[in-house]
Design a protein around this motif. Sequence first.
Motif, PDB file in Angstrom:
ATOM      1  N   ASP A  47      55.293  85.077  23.586  1.00 46.96           N
ATOM      2  CA  ASP A  47      54.656  84.740  24.858  1.00 46.96           C
ATOM      3  C   ASP A  47      53.335  85.485  25.013  1.00 46.96           C
ATOM      4  OD1 ASP A  47      54.741  83.442  27.530  1.00 46.96           O
ATOM      5  OD2 ASP A  47      54.789  85.536  28.209  1.00 46.96           O
ATOM      6  N   ALA A  48      53.311  86.760  24.658  1.00 42.05           N
ATOM      7  CA  ALA A  48      52.075  87.545  24.755  1.00 42.05           C
ATOM      8  C   ALA A  48      50.998  86.982  23.837  1.00 42.05           C
ATOM      9  CB  ALA A  48      52.352  89.008  24.426  1.00 42.05           C
ATOM     10  N   LEU A  49      51.381  86.554  22.645  1.00 39.62           N
ATOM     11  CA  LEU A  49      50.414  85.931  21.736  1.00 39.62           C
ATOM     12  C   LEU A  49      49.800  84.686  22.364  1.00 39.62           C
ATOM     13  CD1 LEU A  49      52.173  86.335  18.294  1.00 39.62           C
ATOM     14  CD2 LEU A  49      49.828  87.036  18.819  1.00 39.62           C
ATOM     15  N   HIS A  50      50.630  83.877  22.978  1.00 44.03           N
ATOM     16  CA  HIS A  50      50.129  82.665  23.627  1.00 44.03           C
ATOM     17  C   HIS A  50      49.244  83.002  24.825  1.00 44.03           C
ATOM     18  CE1 HIS A  50      52.164  79.517  21.340  1.00 44.03           C
ATOM     19  NE2 HIS A  50      53.154  80.379  21.210  1.00 44.03           N
ATOM     20  N   THR A  51      49.579  84.059  25.554  1.00 42.56           N
ATOM     21  CA  THR A  51      48.781  84.471  26.708  1.00 42.56           C
ATOM     22  C   THR A  51      47.415  84.986  26.279  1.00 42.56           C
ATOM     23  OG1 THR A  51      50.752  85.041  27.979  1.00 42.56           O
ATOM     24  CG2 THR A  51      48.696  86.075  28.665  1.00 42.56           C
ATOM     25  N   VAL A  52      47.406  85.851  25.292  1.00 37.25           N
ATOM     26  CA  VAL A  52      46.186  86.526  24.868  1.00 37.25           C
ATOM     27  C   VAL A  52      45.305  85.629  24.009  1.00 37.25           C
ATOM     28  CG1 VAL A  52      45.335  88.422  23.421  1.00 37.25           C
ATOM     29  CG2 VAL A  52      47.193  88.811  25.037  1.00 37.25           C
ATOM     30  N   LEU A  53      45.925  84.793  23.213  1.00 39.07           N
ATOM     31  CA  LEU A  53      45.175  84.031  22.219  1.00 39.07           C
ATOM     32  C   LEU A  53      45.245  82.530  22.451  1.00 39.07           C
ATOM     33  CD1 LEU A  53      46.457  86.121  19.223  1.00 39.07           C
ATOM     34  CD2 LEU A  53      44.286  86.386  20.404  1.00 39.07           C
ATOM     35  N   ASP A  54      45.238  82.121  23.696  1.00 37.00           N
ATOM     36  CA  ASP A  54      45.388  80.703  24.003  1.00 37.00           C
ATOM     37  C   ASP A  54      44.298  79.838  23.392  1.00 37.00           C
ATOM     38  OD1 ASP A  54      43.352  81.565  25.644  1.00 37.00           O
ATOM     39  OD2 ASP A  54      44.214  80.777  27.486  1.00 37.00           O
ATOM     40  N   ASP A  55      43.137  80.405  23.135  1.00 39.81           N
ATOM     41  CA  ASP A  55      42.056  79.622  22.544  1.00 39.81           C
ATOM     42  C   ASP A  55      42.236  79.384  21.055  1.00 39.81           C
ATOM     43  OD1 ASP A  55      41.645  82.408  22.220  1.00 39.81           O
ATOM     44  OD2 ASP A  55      39.538  82.060  21.733  1.00 39.81           O
ATOM     45  N   ASP A  61      48.139  84.967   8.658  1.00 40.75           N
ATOM     46  CA  ASP A  61      48.637  83.696   9.183  1.00 40.75           C
ATOM     47  C   ASP A  61      47.983  83.279  10.497  1.00 40.75           C
ATOM     48  OD1 ASP A  61      50.400  83.528   7.008  1.00 40.75           O
ATOM     49  OD2 ASP A  61      51.948  84.643   8.088  1.00 40.75           O
ATOM     50  N   LEU A  62      47.702  84.263  11.354  1.00 44.50           N
ATOM     51  CA  LEU A  62      47.149  83.947  12.685  1.00 44.50           C
ATOM     52  C   LEU A  62      45.652  84.223  12.788  1.00 44.50           C
ATOM     53  CD1 LEU A  62      50.019  85.378  14.913  1.00 44.50           C
ATOM     54  CD2 LEU A  62      49.676  83.011  14.155  1.00 44.50           C
ATOM     55  N   ASP A  63      45.067  84.775  11.733  1.00 40.37           N
ATOM     56  CA  ASP A  63      43.631  85.088  11.700  1.00 40.37           C
ATOM     57  C   ASP A  63      43.207  86.026  12.825  1.00 40.37           C
ATOM     58  OD1 ASP A  63      43.108  83.547   9.415  1.00 40.37           O
ATOM     59  OD2 ASP A  63      42.943  81.729  10.617  1.00 40.37           O
ATOM     60  N   LEU A  64      44.085  86.953  13.207  1.00 43.14           N
ATOM     61  CA  LEU A  64      43.732  87.918  14.235  1.00 43.14           C
ATOM     62  C   LEU A  64      42.769  88.948  13.673  1.00 43.14           C
ATOM     63  CD1 LEU A  64      46.135  86.655  15.740  1.00 43.14           C
ATOM     64  CD2 LEU A  64      46.725  88.925  16.506  1.00 43.14           C
ATOM     65  N   GLU A  65      41.860  89.379  14.504  1.00 46.86           N
ATOM     66  CA  GLU A  65      40.955  90.463  14.163  1.00 46.86           C
ATOM     67  C   GLU A  65      41.437  91.706  14.891  1.00 46.86           C
ATOM     68  OE1 GLU A  65      36.938  89.243  14.908  1.00 46.86           O
ATOM     69  OE2 GLU A  65      37.176  87.431  13.712  1.00 46.86           O
ATOM     70  N   SER A  66      40.851  92.845  14.574  1.00 47.54           N
ATOM     71  CA  SER A  66      41.317  94.095  15.172  1.00 47.54           C
ATOM     72  C   SER A  66      41.244  94.061  16.695  1.00 47.54           C
ATOM     73  CB  SER A  66      40.537  95.288  14.624  1.00 47.54           C
ATOM     74  OG  SER A  66      39.157  95.130  14.873  1.00 47.54           O
ATOM     75  N   ILE A  67      40.212  93.452  17.253  1.00 45.69           N
ATOM     76  CA  ILE A  67      40.100  93.376  18.714  1.00 45.69           C
ATOM     77  C   ILE A  67      41.230  92.531  19.300  1.00 45.69           C
ATOM     78  CG2 ILE A  67      38.501  91.410  18.745  1.00 45.69           C
ATOM     79  CD1 ILE A  67      38.466  94.452  21.123  1.00 45.69           C
ATOM     80  N   ASP A  68      41.664  91.518  18.571  1.00 43.40           N
ATOM     81  CA  ASP A  68      42.785  90.694  19.022  1.00 43.40           C
ATOM     82  C   ASP A  68      44.078  91.511  19.060  1.00 43.40           C
ATOM     83  OD1 ASP A  68      41.179  88.353  19.175  1.00 43.40           O
ATOM     84  OD2 ASP A  68      41.446  88.030  17.032  1.00 43.40           O
ATOM     85  N   LEU A  69      44.276  92.367  18.057  1.00 44.82           N
ATOM     86  CA  LEU A  69      45.464  93.224  18.044  1.00 44.82           C
ATOM     87  C   LEU A  69      45.423  94.220  19.201  1.00 44.82           C
ATOM     88  CD1 LEU A  69      46.009  93.935  14.241  1.00 44.82           C
ATOM     89  CD2 LEU A  69      47.551  92.738  15.792  1.00 44.82           C
ATOM     90  N   VAL A  70      44.233  94.738  19.500  1.00 43.86           N
ATOM     91  CA  VAL A  70      44.089  95.656  20.634  1.00 43.86           C
ATOM     92  C   VAL A  70      44.425  94.926  21.932  1.00 43.86           C
ATOM     93  CG1 VAL A  70      42.421  96.989  21.984  1.00 43.86           C
ATOM     94  CG2 VAL A  70      42.419  97.153  19.490  1.00 43.86           C
ATOM     95  N   THR A  71      43.923  93.724  22.085  1.00 45.47           N
ATOM     96  CA  THR A  71      44.196  92.934  23.287  1.00 45.47           C
ATOM     97  C   THR A  71      45.685  92.611  23.393  1.00 45.47           C
ATOM     98  OG1 THR A  71      41.979  91.992  23.149  1.00 45.47           O
ATOM     99  CG2 THR A  71      43.561  90.847  24.544  1.00 45.47           C
ATOM    100  N   LEU A  72      46.296  92.252  22.268  1.00 46.33           N
ATOM    101  CA  LEU A  72      47.729  91.953  22.254  1.00 46.33           C
ATOM    102  C   LEU A  72      48.547  93.171  22.658  1.00 46.33           C
ATOM    103  CD1 LEU A  72      50.162  90.115  21.595  1.00 46.33           C
ATOM    104  CD2 LEU A  72      49.953  90.913  19.219  1.00 46.33           C
ATOM    105  N   THR A  73      48.231  94.325  22.074  1.00 41.57           N
ATOM    106  CA  THR A  73      49.009  95.517  22.410  1.00 41.57           C
ATOM    107  C   THR A  73      48.759  95.959  23.848  1.00 41.57           C
ATOM    108  OG1 THR A  73      47.370  96.977  21.372  1.00 41.57           O
ATOM    109  CG2 THR A  73      49.282  96.324  20.044  1.00 41.57           C
ATOM    110  N   ALA A  74      47.581  95.696  24.386  1.00 42.24           N
ATOM    111  CA  ALA A  74      47.338  95.991  25.802  1.00 42.24           C
ATOM    112  C   ALA A  74      48.214  95.090  26.678  1.00 42.24           C
ATOM    113  CB  ALA A  74      45.865  95.805  26.140  1.00 42.24           C
ATOM    114  N   GLU A  75      48.314  93.823  26.319  1.00 41.48           N
ATOM    115  CA  GLU A  75      49.175  92.888  27.052  1.00 41.48           C
ATOM    116  C   GLU A  75      50.633  93.338  26.971  1.00 41.48           C
ATOM    117  OE1 GLU A  75      50.730  89.574  29.087  1.00 41.48           O
ATOM    118  OE2 GLU A  75      48.656  90.254  28.979  1.00 41.48           O
ATOM    119  N   LEU A  76      51.081  93.700  25.780  1.00 39.36           N
ATOM    120  CA  LEU A  76      52.458  94.154  25.612  1.00 39.36           C
ATOM    121  C   LEU A  76      52.681  95.499  26.304  1.00 39.36           C
ATOM    122  CD1 LEU A  76      52.980  93.117  21.897  1.00 39.36           C
ATOM    123  CD2 LEU A  76      54.125  92.130  23.899  1.00 39.36           C
TER     124      LEU A  76
END
Length: 99
Positions: free
Chosen positions: A20-28, A45-60
Motif C-alpha cells: 500500500d505504501a508503494l502505491h501511495t508513494v509511487l503512484d506515478d 524490478d521497480l526502478d526505484l532510486e535512492s530518493i524513492d526509498l527515502v520517501t517510501l521509508t518516510a511513509e512507512l
Amino acid sequence: MTSPATTGPAYAAVLAEVTDALHTVLDDLELDDTPITPDTRFVEDLDLESIDLVTLTAELGGRYGDRVDFPAWFASLELSDIIGLTVGQLVQYIAGCLR
C-alpha cells in the motif's frame, strides 16, 4: 521449510502495508501492472532510486512510528545489499521490529 518470520498474519499484514505504501508513494510509476511479491526488488524490478526509498521509508515511518528504525537499518546495510533489497527483506525487518 518456510520460516515463521516469513509467514503468518504479521508478515502478511506488513506485506500489505508495504505494498500500500508503494502505491501511495509511487503512484506515478503505474505499479498496478507490477505484481508486488516478497521477491520483488526495489531497484531492479521497480526502478526505484535512492530518493524513492527515502520517501517510501518516510511513509512507512509515519505508519509505524518509533517501533521501526529505518535509518539505523539502512545504515547497517552495504550498498550492494541496498541495491539488491527485496520487498520481503524489508517486510521481514519491519515484522521483526513489531514483535
